[in-house]
Design a protein around this motif. Structure first.
Motif, PDB file in Angstrom:
ATOM      1  N   PRO A  68       0.701  -0.416 -16.699  1.00  0.00           N
ATOM      2  CA  PRO A  68       0.020  -0.187 -14.541  1.00  0.00           C
ATOM      3  C   PRO A  68      -0.644  -1.713 -14.625  1.00  0.00           C
ATOM      4  CG  PRO A  68      -1.048   1.310 -16.468  1.00  0.00           C
ATOM      5  CD  PRO A  68      -0.103   0.454 -17.034  1.00  0.00           C
ATOM      6  N   HIS A  69      -1.077  -2.176 -14.723  1.00  0.00           N
ATOM      7  CA  HIS A  69      -2.869  -3.338 -14.544  1.00  0.00           C
ATOM      8  C   HIS A  69      -1.559  -4.754 -13.934  1.00  0.00           C
ATOM      9  CE1 HIS A  69      -4.982  -0.784 -16.572  1.00  0.00           C
ATOM     10  NE2 HIS A  69      -4.705  -0.625 -17.231  1.00  0.00           N
ATOM     11  N   ARG A  70      -0.698  -5.160 -12.951  1.00  0.00           N
ATOM     12  CA  ARG A  70       0.111  -6.039 -13.023  1.00  0.00           C
ATOM     13  C   ARG A  70       0.320  -5.598 -11.703  1.00  0.00           C
ATOM     14  NH1 ARG A  70       6.248  -4.161 -13.298  1.00  0.00           N
ATOM     15  NH2 ARG A  70       5.325  -2.036 -14.026  1.00  0.00           N
ATOM     16  N   ASP A  71       0.441  -6.692 -11.392  1.00  0.00           N
ATOM     17  CA  ASP A  71       0.435  -7.241  -9.642  1.00  0.00           C
ATOM     18  C   ASP A  71       1.449  -6.844  -8.635  1.00  0.00           C
ATOM     19  OD1 ASP A  71      -1.881  -8.847 -10.528  1.00  0.00           O
ATOM     20  OD2 ASP A  71      -0.484 -10.991 -10.297  1.00  0.00           O
ATOM     21  N   VAL A  72       2.214  -6.314  -8.813  1.00  0.00           N
ATOM     22  CA  VAL A  72       3.787  -5.490  -8.269  1.00  0.00           C
ATOM     23  C   VAL A  72       2.825  -3.890  -8.855  1.00  0.00           C
ATOM     24  CG1 VAL A  72       4.971  -5.147 -10.531  1.00  0.00           C
ATOM     25  CG2 VAL A  72       6.228  -4.657  -8.016  1.00  0.00           C
ATOM     26  N   VAL A  73       1.920  -3.979  -9.590  1.00  0.00           N
ATOM     27  CA  VAL A  73       1.504  -2.260  -9.329  1.00  0.00           C
ATOM     28  C   VAL A  73       0.638  -1.867  -8.491  1.00  0.00           C
ATOM     29  CG1 VAL A  73       0.872  -0.662 -10.626  1.00  0.00           C
ATOM     30  CG2 VAL A  73       2.214  -1.918 -11.405  1.00  0.00           C
ATOM     31  N   ALA A  74       0.022  -2.724  -8.267  1.00  0.00           N
ATOM     32  CA  ALA A  74      -1.531  -3.410  -7.599  1.00  0.00           C
ATOM     33  C   ALA A  74      -1.085  -3.344  -6.305  1.00  0.00           C
ATOM     34  CB  ALA A  74      -2.446  -4.350  -8.265  1.00  0.00           C
ATOM     35  N   ALA A  75       0.234  -4.213  -5.863  1.00  0.00           N
ATOM     36  CA  ALA A  75       0.770  -4.540  -4.044  1.00  0.00           C
ATOM     37  C   ALA A  75       1.468  -2.710  -3.642  1.00  0.00           C
ATOM     38  CB  ALA A  75       1.874  -5.769  -4.503  1.00  0.00           C
ATOM     39  N   GLY A  76       2.480  -2.518  -4.490  1.00  0.00           N
ATOM     40  CA  GLY A  76       2.449  -0.923  -4.300  1.00  0.00           C
ATOM     41  C   GLY A  76       1.944  -0.202  -4.166  1.00  0.00           C
ATOM     42  N   VAL A  77       0.333   0.299  -4.772  1.00  0.00           N
ATOM     43  CA  VAL A  77      -0.122   0.685  -4.631  1.00  0.00           C
ATOM     44  C   VAL A  77      -1.195   0.718  -3.366  1.00  0.00           C
ATOM     45  CG1 VAL A  77      -2.572   1.791  -5.039  1.00  0.00           C
ATOM     46  CG2 VAL A  77      -0.848   1.505  -6.753  1.00  0.00           C
ATOM     47  N   ALA A  78      -0.992  -0.286  -2.929  1.00  0.00           N
ATOM     48  CA  ALA A  78      -1.764  -0.879  -1.708  1.00  0.00           C
ATOM     49  C   ALA A  78      -0.711  -0.053  -0.563  1.00  0.00           C
ATOM     50  CB  ALA A  78      -2.239  -2.229  -1.643  1.00  0.00           C
ATOM     51  N   ARG A  79       1.143  -0.804  -0.309  1.00  0.00           N
ATOM     52  CA  ARG A  79       1.419  -0.388   0.645  1.00  0.00           C
ATOM     53  C   ARG A  79       1.258   1.127   0.582  1.00  0.00           C
ATOM     54  NH1 ARG A  79       4.133  -4.522  -2.020  1.00  0.00           N
ATOM     55  NH2 ARG A  79       5.354  -2.882  -2.940  1.00  0.00           N
ATOM     56  N   ALA A  80       1.325   1.604  -0.634  1.00  0.00           N
ATOM     57  CA  ALA A  80       1.566   3.309  -0.234  1.00  0.00           C
ATOM     58  C   ALA A  80       0.220   3.567   0.522  1.00  0.00           C
ATOM     59  CB  ALA A  80       1.606   3.613  -2.290  1.00  0.00           C
ATOM     60  N   THR A  81      -0.778   3.388  -0.734  1.00  0.00           N
ATOM     61  CA  THR A  81      -2.124   3.868   0.271  1.00  0.00           C
ATOM     62  C   THR A  81      -2.136   3.649   2.223  1.00  0.00           C
ATOM     63  OG1 THR A  81      -3.296   3.271  -1.251  1.00  0.00           O
ATOM     64  CG2 THR A  81      -4.583   3.763   0.497  1.00  0.00           C
ATOM     65  N   ARG A  82      -1.448   2.930   2.451  1.00  0.00           N
ATOM     66  CA  ARG A  82      -1.374   2.318   3.984  1.00  0.00           C
ATOM     67  C   ARG A  82      -0.008   3.319   5.107  1.00  0.00           C
ATOM     68  NH1 ARG A  82      -1.674  -2.943   2.316  1.00  0.00           N
ATOM     69  NH2 ARG A  82       0.431  -2.540   2.379  1.00  0.00           N
ATOM     70  N   THR A  83       1.149   3.380   3.346  1.00  0.00           N
ATOM     71  CA  THR A  83       1.765   4.460   4.258  1.00  0.00           C
ATOM     72  C   THR A  83       1.563   6.060   4.191  1.00  0.00           C
ATOM     73  OG1 THR A  83       3.144   3.321   3.340  1.00  0.00           O
ATOM     74  CG2 THR A  83       4.015   5.448   3.351  1.00  0.00           C
ATOM     75  N   ALA A  84      -0.113   6.587   3.300  1.00  0.00           N
ATOM     76  CA  ALA A  84       0.270   7.862   3.072  1.00  0.00           C
ATOM     77  C   ALA A  84      -1.030   7.843   4.450  1.00  0.00           C
ATOM     78  CB  ALA A  84      -0.514   8.025   1.969  1.00  0.00           C
ATOM     79  N   LEU A  85      -1.983   7.033   4.742  1.00  0.00           N
ATOM     80  CA  LEU A  85      -2.951   6.680   5.868  1.00  0.00           C
ATOM     81  C   LEU A  85      -2.513   7.094   6.937  1.00  0.00           C
ATOM     82  CD1 LEU A  85      -5.529   4.508   4.941  1.00  0.00           C
ATOM     83  CD2 LEU A  85      -6.007   7.042   4.838  1.00  0.00           C
ATOM     84  N   ASP A  86      -1.270   6.420   7.126  1.00  0.00           N
ATOM     85  CA  ASP A  86      -0.553   6.754   8.820  1.00  0.00           C
ATOM     86  C   ASP A  86       0.227   7.446   8.925  1.00  0.00           C
ATOM     87  OD1 ASP A  86      -1.195   3.567   9.128  1.00  0.00           O
ATOM     88  OD2 ASP A  86       0.921   3.250   8.407  1.00  0.00           O
ATOM     89  N   ALA A  87       0.823   8.420   7.591  1.00  0.00           N
ATOM     90  CA  ALA A  87       1.079   9.640   8.561  1.00  0.00           C
ATOM     91  C   ALA A  87       0.011  10.530   8.320  1.00  0.00           C
ATOM     92  CB  ALA A  87       1.934  10.586   6.145  1.00  0.00           C
ATOM     93  N   LEU A  88      -1.256  10.937   7.834  1.00  0.00           N
ATOM     94  CA  LEU A  88      -2.554  11.488   8.059  1.00  0.00           C
ATOM     95  C   LEU A  88      -2.516  11.278   9.301  1.00  0.00           C
ATOM     96  CD1 LEU A  88      -4.511  11.124   4.857  1.00  0.00           C
ATOM     97  CD2 LEU A  88      -3.179  13.233   5.293  1.00  0.00           C
ATOM     98  N   ILE A  89      -2.723  10.333   9.906  1.00  0.00           N
ATOM     99  CA  ILE A  89      -2.884   9.760  11.390  1.00  0.00           C
ATOM    100  C   ILE A  89      -1.807  10.436  12.175  1.00  0.00           C
ATOM    101  CG2 ILE A  89      -2.901   7.978  12.723  1.00  0.00           C
ATOM    102  CD1 ILE A  89      -4.188   6.462  10.954  1.00  0.00           C
ATOM    103  N   GLU A  90      -0.633  10.437  11.438  1.00  0.00           N
ATOM    104  CA  GLU A  90       0.642  10.639  12.797  1.00  0.00           C
ATOM    105  C   GLU A  90       0.518  12.477  12.144  1.00  0.00           C
ATOM    106  OE1 GLU A  90       3.066   9.888  14.592  1.00  0.00           O
ATOM    107  OE2 GLU A  90       1.704   7.959  14.302  1.00  0.00           O
ATOM    108  N   LEU A  91       0.020  13.276  11.077  1.00  0.00           N
ATOM    109  CA  LEU A  91       0.086  14.480  11.079  1.00  0.00           C
ATOM    110  C   LEU A  91      -1.248  14.671  12.184  1.00  0.00           C
ATOM    111  CD1 LEU A  91       0.290  15.266   7.642  1.00  0.00           C
ATOM    112  CD2 LEU A  91       1.616  15.975   9.700  1.00  0.00           C
ATOM    113  N   GLU A  92      -2.605  14.805  12.045  1.00  0.00           N
ATOM    114  CA  GLU A  92      -3.694  14.324  12.681  1.00  0.00           C
ATOM    115  C   GLU A  92      -3.005  14.772  14.153  1.00  0.00           C
ATOM    116  OE1 GLU A  92      -7.210  16.241  13.702  1.00  0.00           O
ATOM    117  OE2 GLU A  92      -6.403  15.574  11.968  1.00  0.00           O
ATOM    118  N   GLY A  93      -2.470  13.702  15.205  1.00  0.00           N
ATOM    119  CA  GLY A  93      -1.988  13.605  16.086  1.00  0.00           C
ATOM    120  C   GLY A  93      -1.123  14.686  16.295  1.00  0.00           C
ATOM    121  N   ALA A  94      -0.251  15.308  15.843  1.00  0.00           N
ATOM    122  CA  ALA A  94       0.286  15.754  16.433  1.00  0.00           C
ATOM    123  C   ALA A  94       0.127  17.142  16.196  1.00  0.00           C
ATOM    124  CB  ALA A  94       1.515  16.334  15.041  1.00  0.00           C
ATOM    125  N   LYS A  95      -0.884  17.616  15.782  1.00  0.00           N
ATOM    126  CA  LYS A  95      -1.315  19.166  15.999  1.00  0.00           C
ATOM    127  C   LYS A  95      -1.681  18.765  17.238  1.00  0.00           C
ATOM    128  CE  LYS A  95      -5.003  19.825  12.088  1.00  0.00           C
ATOM    129  NZ  LYS A  95      -5.374  19.531  11.055  1.00  0.00           N
TER     130      LYS A  95
END
Length: 95
Positions: A68-95
Motif C-alpha cells: 500500500p506504500h506505492r506512489d500510485v496508491v498515494a495519488a489515488g487516495v489524494a484524488r479520492a479525498t478530493r472527490t469525497a470532499l466535493d461530494a460533501l460540499i454538493e450534499l451540503e448545498g442541496a439542503k
C-alpha cells in the motif's frame, strides 16, 4: 462490479477468488460494508469512495504481496479525498 465483504484478512479466511473473477468483479473492498450496515441500522446517510490500485486476478494470487506504500496508491487516495470532499460540499448545498 465491486465485491464487498467484511473479510479483513484474506490470509486467515480463504476467499473464493475464482468465483469472483468469473463474475467479472473488478475490485474488492472489505471495510465499507461495515460502515454502510452501521449507518443503515442507525438511520444515517453514508457513502464511500473507492480507490482501485491493484489487481487480484490470477496473475496476482498472493494477497500478502500487496504494497500500500506505492506512489500510485498515494495519488489515488489524494484524488479520492478530493472527490469525497466535493461530494460533501454538493450534499451540503442541496439542503
Amino acid at each position: 462490479m465491486v465485491w464487498t465483504r467484511a473479510a479483513f484478512s484474506p490470509l486467515v479466511l480463504t476467499l473464493p477468488m475464482d468465483d469472483y473473477l468469473a463474475a467479472r468483479v473488478i475490485a474488492s473492498e472489505r471495510k465499507l460494508p461495515a460502515l454502510l450496515v452501521f449507518a443503515a441500522l442507525r438511520g444515517l446517510r453514508a457513502g464511500g469512495v473507492l480507490v482501485i490500485d491493484g489487481d487480484a486476478g490470477p496473475e496476482h494470487p498472493d494477497p500478502s504481496a500487496y504494497d500500500p506504500h506505492r506512489d500510485v496508491v498515494a495519488a489515488g487516495v489524494a484524488r479520492a479525498t478530493r472527490t469525497a470532499l466535493d461530494a460533501l460540499i454538493e450534499l451540503e448545498g442541496a439542503k
